[in-house]
Design a protein around this motif. Structure first.
Motif, mmCIF file in Angstrom:
data_model
loop_
_atom_site.group_PDB
_atom_site.id
_atom_site.type_symbol
_atom_site.label_atom_id
_atom_site.label_comp_id
_atom_site.label_asym_id
_atom_site.label_seq_id
_atom_site.Cartn_x
_atom_site.Cartn_y
_atom_site.Cartn_z
ATOM 1 N N ASP A 87 56.068 -40.558 2.242
ATOM 2 C CA ASP A 87 56.658 -40.709 0.905
ATOM 3 C C ASP A 87 57.213 -42.112 0.674
ATOM 4 N N MET A 88 57.825 -42.694 1.691
ATOM 5 C CA MET A 88 58.413 -44.018 1.524
ATOM 6 C C MET A 88 57.353 -45.049 1.143
ATOM 7 N N THR A 89 56.176 -44.941 1.749
ATOM 8 C CA THR A 89 55.092 -45.873 1.433
ATOM 9 C C THR A 89 54.532 -45.603 0.045
ATOM 10 N N LEU A 90 54.464 -44.334 -0.324
ATOM 11 C CA LEU A 90 53.900 -43.971 -1.631
ATOM 12 C C LEU A 90 54.715 -44.551 -2.775
ATOM 13 N N THR A 91 56.015 -44.707 -2.591
ATOM 14 C CA THR A 91 56.836 -45.301 -3.650
ATOM 15 C C THR A 91 56.475 -46.772 -3.851
ATOM 16 N N MET A 92 55.975 -47.401 -2.785
ATOM 17 C CA MET A 92 55.582 -48.805 -2.872
ATOM 18 C C MET A 92 54.193 -48.964 -3.486
ATOM 19 N N VAL A 93 53.352 -47.957 -3.331
ATOM 20 C CA VAL A 93 51.976 -48.028 -3.818
ATOM 21 C C VAL A 93 51.929 -48.289 -5.315
ATOM 22 N N LYS A 94 52.798 -47.616 -6.058
ATOM 23 C CA LYS A 94 52.786 -47.748 -7.519
ATOM 24 C C LYS A 94 53.133 -49.148 -7.997
ATOM 25 N N SER A 95 53.748 -49.944 -7.130
ATOM 26 C CA SER A 95 54.101 -51.315 -7.527
ATOM 27 C C SER A 95 52.869 -52.185 -7.740
ATOM 28 N N TYR A 96 51.716 -51.726 -7.259
ATOM 29 C CA TYR A 96 50.471 -52.476 -7.444
ATOM 30 C C TYR A 96 49.767 -52.112 -8.752
ATOM 31 N N SER A 97 50.346 -51.192 -9.512
ATOM 32 C CA SER A 97 49.716 -50.738 -10.752
ATOM 33 C C SER A 97 49.705 -51.827 -11.828
ATOM 34 N N ILE A 98 48.558 -51.957 -12.520
ATOM 35 C CA ILE A 98 48.441 -52.895 -13.643
ATOM 36 C C ILE A 98 48.136 -52.153 -14.939
ATOM 37 N N GLY A 99 48.133 -50.823 -14.872
ATOM 38 C CA GLY A 99 47.863 -50.042 -16.069
ATOM 39 C C GLY A 99 47.299 -48.681 -15.721
ATOM 40 N N ARG A 100 46.729 -48.024 -16.708
ATOM 41 C CA ARG A 100 46.128 -46.715 -16.493
ATOM 42 C C ARG A 100 44.638 -46.789 -16.800
ATOM 43 N N VAL A 101 43.891 -45.820 -16.298
ATOM 44 C CA VAL A 101 42.448 -45.816 -16.536
ATOM 45 C C VAL A 101 42.087 -44.760 -17.569
ATOM 46 N N GLU A 102 41.025 -45.011 -18.259
ATOM 47 C CA GLU A 102 40.536 -44.098 -19.298
ATOM 48 C C GLU A 102 39.759 -42.970 -18.624
ATOM 49 N N LEU A 103 40.119 -41.736 -18.945
ATOM 50 C CA LEU A 103 39.482 -40.580 -18.325
ATOM 51 C C LEU A 103 38.454 -39.958 -19.255
ATOM 52 N N VAL A 104 37.490 -39.284 -18.673
ATOM 53 C CA VAL A 104 36.490 -38.540 -19.430
ATOM 54 C C VAL A 104 36.647 -37.072 -19.057
ATOM 55 N N ASP A 105 37.021 -36.246 -20.031
ATOM 56 C CA ASP A 105 37.294 -34.832 -19.773
ATOM 57 C C ASP A 105 38.332 -34.662 -18.654
ATOM 58 N N GLY A 106 39.343 -35.539 -18.679
ATOM 59 C CA GLY A 106 40.442 -35.432 -17.732
ATOM 60 C C GLY A 106 40.141 -35.938 -16.342
ATOM 61 N N ALA A 107 39.029 -36.648 -16.163
ATOM 62 C CA ALA A 107 38.671 -37.128 -14.831
ATOM 63 C C ALA A 107 38.162 -38.563 -14.886
ATOM 64 N N TRP A 108 38.375 -39.289 -13.793
ATOM 65 C CA TRP A 108 37.852 -40.644 -13.664
ATOM 66 C C TRP A 108 36.414 -40.568 -13.141
ATOM 67 N N GLU A 109 35.502 -41.216 -13.851
ATOM 68 C CA GLU A 109 34.118 -41.255 -13.409
ATOM 69 C C GLU A 109 33.977 -42.393 -12.394
ATOM 70 N N PRO A 110 33.750 -42.070 -11.123
ATOM 71 C CA PRO A 110 33.827 -43.088 -10.068
ATOM 72 C C PRO A 110 32.701 -44.117 -10.101
ATOM 73 N N LEU A 111 33.013 -45.267 -9.537
ATOM 74 C CA LEU A 111 32.039 -46.325 -9.320
ATOM 75 C C LEU A 111 31.703 -46.359 -7.823
ATOM 76 N N VAL A 112 30.626 -47.021 -7.481
ATOM 77 C CA VAL A 112 30.269 -47.178 -6.069
ATOM 78 C C VAL A 112 30.951 -48.430 -5.534
ATOM 79 N N PRO A 113 31.745 -48.320 -4.485
ATOM 80 C CA PRO A 113 32.382 -49.516 -3.911
ATOM 81 C C PRO A 113 31.317 -50.527 -3.488
ATOM 82 N N PRO A 114 31.504 -51.803 -3.768
ATOM 83 C CA PRO A 114 30.503 -52.814 -3.397
ATOM 84 C C PRO A 114 30.087 -52.771 -1.938
ATOM 85 N N ILE A 115 31.038 -52.479 -1.031
ATOM 86 C CA ILE A 115 30.699 -52.479 0.391
ATOM 87 C C ILE A 115 29.667 -51.415 0.722
ATOM 88 N N MET A 116 29.617 -50.353 -0.083
ATOM 89 C CA MET A 116 28.661 -49.283 0.182
ATOM 90 C C MET A 116 27.247 -49.637 -0.280
#
Length: 535
Positions: free
Chosen positions: A65-94
């Motif tokens: 939990d302590m780390t999770l409180t820090m994770v949100k500090s990297y947020s730059i905004g919210r993402v647009e969802l489609v039918d309540g879900a994020w449509e994923p992209l393929v990570p470049p490394i893959m």
């Protein structure tokens, strides 16, 4: 831009293509700076495999939990969802793309491998599958494109995967509320510490009386048991304090066992996150000795080892009889762990970016620990009296640990190696690629509690002694979600693994016969053409 900024999928893709490391967490768009990518305690690949994807479940499964409180500090905004879900992209490394520093010190795209997308749609090679092969040297683009980040078609329903994910978060809450993250120091580790001490004393006493075989067996059993605690510490599942857990882990793994806990954590985290993926999971990348999928015959590129796993002539010979060599290779598996450990530390020492990961103190303490290990263990071998006795002591003490290696592969070698793409949820992926080894309570100590691999993969930080209670809740979850909870007895599990190895070996033989037939046919056609031309 603040937390109210809304990013469309195209916007996120454009920023990723511009070089940003973006990950979705509870619909927040996290921008991970390159400095943290380089120094992330879980390794850079743990982040890079989730660029453009919703990593909410993975992030919460791996961080307190302590780390999770820090994770949100990297947020730059919210993402647009489609039918309540994020449509994923393929990570470049893959798809074989990574960011490297050029001669001017600036980061730029580099294609380290070529993406081979499945042209069929079978359980073994689904249409969603992307494997990496050796880099094609023909002219290509110098950077990934939006098409590169677009997932191939999949049979999975995003709506169903989101439902699994939400149900998993409810399950995780039940695990927390049940107090299963609390470490049972007295009832759990108490008896184990006593067993470690007893085995150590037995080994030393036997050695002092020149009972070398007894001493070697006792030492091997102590190593076998200590690995379980080192495993827990590597997952921050004992004190739940990273520094303290890592310190204790170094003492156990490096000073007593001669293995690098830093390597193990780096390797094991990736295994957990991309379980059984032929191009990305180092725990199934064992060429030239084992392959559990015919896809390895394509000489795949490993994004972890950064090299091509060549399916060469030697590999073809060994793989054709891999099911017969299985237990022989497993008997000497600990020697391979030495090689991987020391190779990792050497690379870490020569790569300043990796050298800062997890703290320099940990790196140097590991180095001191390994020197200490080979000093005391070298003295033990030297004191055996002859090189023949020293060799016998070395082999016996290491072979005794082999049941652990067999147990580990039982939970994954017989499971799916297909890539179902970024649409697949965390719980679906772990249940599809992991299985339990059923055993009675009386011998569970031999397995160290890690025979419950399904639950461990879903909750990697959970104290090992609480996995049994948690597994009951996981089985209820799997049943409710229509997911398969795989489990085998130890004997049946061995049969399953040997069956997989034998099946792949037979396919390799068949492929060899087909290749010879095609080569013979080609030669005959050339001869016939030459004869016609001569006439």
């Amino acid at each position: 831009m603040g937390a109210t900024t809304l990013y469309a999928r195209r916007d996120v893709a454009a920023r990723i293509l511009a070089g940003e490391c973006l990950i979705i967490y509870h619909n927040l768009l996290l921008r991970i700076p390159q400095s943290w990518v380089n120094t992330h305690p879980g390794g850079s690949l743990a982040l890079l495999h989730f660029v453009g994807r919703d990593a909410t479940d993975e992030i919460e499964a791996y961080h307190p939990d302590m780390t999770l409180t820090m994770v949100k500090s990297y947020s730059i905004g919210r993402v647009e969802l489609v039918d309540g879900a994020w449509e994923p992209l393929v990570p470049p490394i893959m798809t074989g793309w990574v960011r490297i520093s050029n001669s001017d010190g600036k980061m730029e795209w580099y294609r380290e491998a070529t993406a081979a997308i499945s042209t069929e749609n079978t359980p073994q090679c689904p249409s969603s599958q992307i494997l990496l092969v050796d880099k094609d040297l023909s002219p290509r683009s110098h950077a990934p494109t939006f098409a590169t980040l677009s997932p191939p078609p999949t049979d999975l329903s995003l709506k169903v995967q989101v439902r699994h994910s939400r149900a998993y978060r409810e399950l995780h809450k039940r695990i927390v509320d049940a107090g299963l993250y609390k470490t049972p120091y007295l009832t759990g580790y108490g008896p184990e510490i006593l067993s470690y001490i007893l085995l150590g004393i037995t080994s030393a006493y036997a050695y002092s009386h020149n009972w070398l075989i007894t001493s070697a067996v006792s030492l091997g059993l102590m190593w076998h048991q200590l690995v379980f605690t080192a495993h827990d510490l590597g997952h921050n599942g004992v004190t739940h304090n990273w520094t303290l857990d890592r310190l204790i882990a170094i003492v156990i793994a490096d000073f007593i066992g001669g293995l690098s806990i830093g390597w193990w954590v780096d390797n094991h985290n990736i295994h957990h996150l991309v379980t059984n993926h032929p191009s990305h999971d180092p725990d199934i990348e064992h060429l030239p000795f084992f392959v559990i999928s015919p896809n390895f015959a394509s000489s795949l590129w490993s994004s972890y080892y950064k090299r091509v796993m060549h399916f060469d002539r030697f590999a073809k010979i060994v793989i054709a009889v891999q099911h017969k060599l299985f237990y022989i290779v497993m008997a000497f598996a600990r020697f391979n762990l030495y090689a991987l450990s020391y190779g990792f530390l050497w690379k870490k020492a020569t790569d300043m970016k990796r050298r800062t990961r997890g703290g320099r103190w940990a790196f140097w303490l590991e180095v001191i620990g390994l020197v200490f290990f080979w000093t005391w263990f070298g003295a033990v071998l030297y004191g055996c009296g002859s090189w023949q006795k020293a060799l016998l002591y070395l082999v016996v003490s290491h072979v005794v640990t082999s049941p652990l290696h067999v147990q580990i592969v039982l939970s994954h070698f017989s499971m799916s190696t297909a890539d179902l793409g970024p649409t697949e949820s965390f719980p679906h992926r772990q249940l599809r690629t992991s299985s339990d080894v059923i055993c009675s309570e009386s011998i569970s100590m031999i397995h160290g509690g890690l025979h419950l691999q399904v639950t461990h993969h879903l909750f990697p930080r959970l104290p090992r002694h609480n996995l049994k209670r948690a597994s009951k809740l996981v089985k209820e979850f799997a049943k409710e979600q229509g997911l398969t909870y795989a489990e085998f007895g130890f004997v049946d599990g061995n049969k399953e693994v040997l069956g997989v190895l034998r099946g792949v070996a037979e396919q390799v033989k068949l492929m060899g016969k087909v290749a010879k037939a095609e080569a013979k046919e080609a030669v005959e056609k050339k001869i016939a053409a030459a004869e016609r031309k001569a006439v």
